[in-house]
Design a protein around this motif. Sequence first.
Motif, mmCIF file in Angstrom:
data_model
loop_
_atom_site.group_PDB
_atom_site.id
_atom_site.type_symbol
_atom_site.label_atom_id
_atom_site.label_comp_id
_atom_site.label_asym_id
_atom_site.label_seq_id
_atom_site.Cartn_x
_atom_site.Cartn_y
_atom_site.Cartn_z
ATOM 1 N N ALA A 23 26.744 -18.327 7.744
ATOM 2 C CA ALA A 23 26.088 -17.424 8.793
ATOM 3 C C ALA A 23 25.422 -18.473 9.740
ATOM 4 N N VAL A 24 26.274 -18.409 11.258
ATOM 5 C CA VAL A 24 26.073 -19.284 12.105
ATOM 6 C C VAL A 24 24.704 -18.374 13.063
ATOM 7 N N SER A 25 23.648 -18.883 12.781
ATOM 8 C CA SER A 25 22.468 -18.290 13.460
ATOM 9 C C SER A 25 21.999 -19.094 14.791
ATOM 10 N N LYS A 26 22.775 -19.887 15.430
ATOM 11 C CA LYS A 26 22.491 -20.439 16.531
ATOM 12 C C LYS A 26 21.999 -19.479 17.678
ATOM 13 N N THR A 27 20.869 -19.823 18.254
ATOM 14 C CA THR A 27 20.179 -19.151 19.573
ATOM 15 C C THR A 27 19.438 -17.820 18.928
ATOM 16 N N GLU A 46 24.089 -24.122 11.948
ATOM 17 C CA GLU A 46 23.749 -24.410 13.376
ATOM 18 C C GLU A 46 24.269 -25.311 14.057
ATOM 19 N N ASN A 47 24.265 -25.336 15.385
ATOM 20 C CA ASN A 47 25.227 -26.157 16.260
ATOM 21 C C ASN A 47 24.418 -27.393 16.907
ATOM 22 N N LYS A 48 23.090 -27.245 16.973
ATOM 23 C CA LYS A 48 22.003 -28.108 17.516
ATOM 24 C C LYS A 48 21.177 -28.815 16.708
ATOM 25 N N MET A 67 25.235 -28.225 9.305
ATOM 26 C CA MET A 67 25.536 -28.578 10.932
ATOM 27 C C MET A 67 27.090 -28.328 11.285
ATOM 28 N N VAL A 68 27.144 -27.256 12.019
ATOM 29 C CA VAL A 68 28.650 -26.950 12.336
ATOM 30 C C VAL A 68 28.852 -27.701 13.828
ATOM 31 N N GLY A 69 28.125 -27.895 14.625
ATOM 32 C CA GLY A 69 28.457 -28.412 15.712
ATOM 33 C C GLY A 69 28.638 -29.776 15.855
ATOM 34 N N LEU A 151 38.287 -30.794 5.375
ATOM 35 C CA LEU A 151 38.575 -30.630 6.875
ATOM 36 C C LEU A 151 37.912 -29.454 7.512
ATOM 37 N N MET A 152 37.682 -29.602 8.682
ATOM 38 C CA MET A 152 37.365 -28.328 9.668
ATOM 39 C C MET A 152 38.121 -28.402 10.719
ATOM 40 N N GLY A 153 38.290 -27.266 11.466
ATOM 41 C CA GLY A 153 39.107 -27.274 12.850
ATOM 42 C C GLY A 153 38.666 -26.188 13.435
ATOM 43 N N GLY A 195 38.026 -20.934 11.071
ATOM 44 C CA GLY A 195 37.730 -19.322 11.302
ATOM 45 C C GLY A 195 36.220 -19.105 11.766
ATOM 46 N N MET A 196 36.221 -18.298 12.975
ATOM 47 C CA MET A 196 34.987 -17.853 13.517
ATOM 48 C C MET A 196 35.218 -16.299 13.637
ATOM 49 N N SER A 197 34.143 -15.636 14.399
ATOM 50 C CA SER A 197 34.262 -14.359 14.554
ATOM 51 C C SER A 197 35.689 -13.644 14.838
ATOM 52 N N ASN A 198 36.170 -14.351 15.894
ATOM 53 C CA ASN A 198 37.709 -13.883 16.460
ATOM 54 C C ASN A 198 38.902 -14.253 15.560
ATOM 55 N N ARG A 212 33.087 -19.619 9.676
ATOM 56 C CA ARG A 212 31.701 -19.796 10.214
ATOM 57 C C ARG A 212 31.601 -18.467 11.215
ATOM 58 N N ILE A 213 30.795 -17.723 10.794
ATOM 59 C CA ILE A 213 30.561 -16.261 11.657
ATOM 60 C C ILE A 213 29.178 -16.202 12.356
ATOM 61 N N GLY A 214 29.292 -16.132 13.571
ATOM 62 C CA GLY A 214 27.882 -16.013 14.255
ATOM 63 C C GLY A 214 27.908 -14.381 14.859
ATOM 64 N N SER A 215 28.687 -14.215 15.967
ATOM 65 C CA SER A 215 28.458 -12.932 16.706
ATOM 66 C C SER A 215 28.661 -11.793 16.000
ATOM 67 N N LEU A 216 29.659 -11.847 15.151
ATOM 68 C CA LEU A 216 30.060 -10.736 14.248
ATOM 69 C C LEU A 216 29.076 -10.034 13.439
ATOM 70 N N GLU A 220 26.030 -10.481 19.931
ATOM 71 C CA GLU A 220 26.447 -11.466 20.927
ATOM 72 C C GLU A 220 25.161 -12.295 21.216
ATOM 73 N N ARG A 221 25.779 -13.542 21.658
ATOM 74 C CA ARG A 221 24.512 -14.468 22.184
ATOM 75 C C ARG A 221 24.666 -14.507 23.787
ATOM 76 N N ASN A 222 23.085 -14.739 24.141
ATOM 77 C CA ASN A 222 23.081 -14.957 25.527
ATOM 78 C C ASN A 222 23.522 -16.323 26.181
HETATM 79 C C1 LIG Z 1 29.069 -20.805 17.393
HETATM 80 C C2 LIG Z 1 29.911 -21.521 16.308
HETATM 81 C C3 LIG Z 1 30.366 -20.764 15.389
HETATM 82 C C4 LIG Z 1 30.395 -19.083 15.450
HETATM 83 O O1 LIG Z 1 30.985 -18.569 16.492
HETATM 84 P P1 LIG Z 1 31.239 -16.906 16.545
HETATM 85 O O2 LIG Z 1 32.400 -16.781 17.506
HETATM 86 O O3 LIG Z 1 29.900 -16.209 17.086
HETATM 87 O O4 LIG Z 1 31.465 -16.358 15.293
HETATM 88 C C5 LIG Z 1 31.574 -21.334 14.699
HETATM 89 N N1 LIG Z 1 31.583 -22.668 14.725
HETATM 90 C C6 LIG Z 1 30.932 -23.373 15.383
HETATM 91 C C7 LIG Z 1 31.319 -24.878 15.470
HETATM 92 C C8 LIG Z 1 30.162 -22.722 16.589
HETATM 93 O O5 LIG Z 1 29.460 -23.696 17.277
#
Ligand SMILES: *Cc1c(COP(=O)(O)O)cnc(C)c1O
Length: 224
Positions: A23-27, A46-48, A67-69, A151-153, A195-198, A212-216, A220-222
């Motif tokens: 669960a990507v909770s950044k911001t 988180e990415n920071k 740490m995803v970023g 691996l990550m992509g 894989g991310m939200s989209n 790695r799912i954030g906005s879904l 949405e993030r500002n």
């Molecule tokens: C923000 C982020 C995500 C999540 O993105 P969403 O589109 O909000 O799901 C996944 N991976 C990385 C590396 C990110 O920075």
Amino acid sequence: MSETVNKYREFVKQIPENVRLVAVSKTKPPGDILRLYNEGHRVFGENKVQELVDKAGELPGDIEWHMVGHLQRNKVKYIAPFVSLIHAVDSMKLLRTLEKEGEKNERVLDCLLQVHIAEEDTKFGFSEDEIMETVKLDETRQFQFVKIRGLMGMATFTDNLEHVRQEFRKLKTIFEKIKTMPGLDRPDFNELSMGMSNDYEVAMDEGATLIRIGSLIFGERNYT
Ligand SMILES: *Cc1c(COP(=O)(O)O)cnc(C)c1O
């Protein structure tokens, strides 16, 4: 009940057992994380570095922080004492820093190597050739405080899911090549973060073990 909790409950229903949700909770504020924590969720990304350190200090100690970023070498020291998985390792220099900081902290740092699969050249990562070279190096194989778990992509940001599928498939192929490389004993090399939200559905189809799912889930993030 909060919107985030509802979205989370709906979302996890579609995740098969062999896939883990980061669960990507950044911001997003710590309160949002706690709501999912109270639902039993433990894996957050988180990415920071600064934000990761601040949140980890404030929230329960049994959270698995990823740490995803992109990670700068001079910041490794701040997360080395507690981070569970570093998703985006993209250079030999960073691997060396991880080895050093792992040793200092007397813990093995689990990480994923980021492969550049997208068309955009803004995205970080090893090329296929570079990654093959890197995993074969004696130096890489002798690391004691770095464990390469997979691996990550990140796919190209596009609505063309067929294109995205080809990129994830490519990543999976590289993953299998490394996993089955003769003489390379990597029993712990078994994670594929894509894989991310989209595009998470395509990613799961193509063999993702971590999405790695954030906005879904969090909305949405500002800013990103
Ligand atoms: C923000 C982020 C995500 C999540 O993105 P969403 O589109 O909000 O799901 C996944 N991976 C990385 C590396 C990110 O920075």
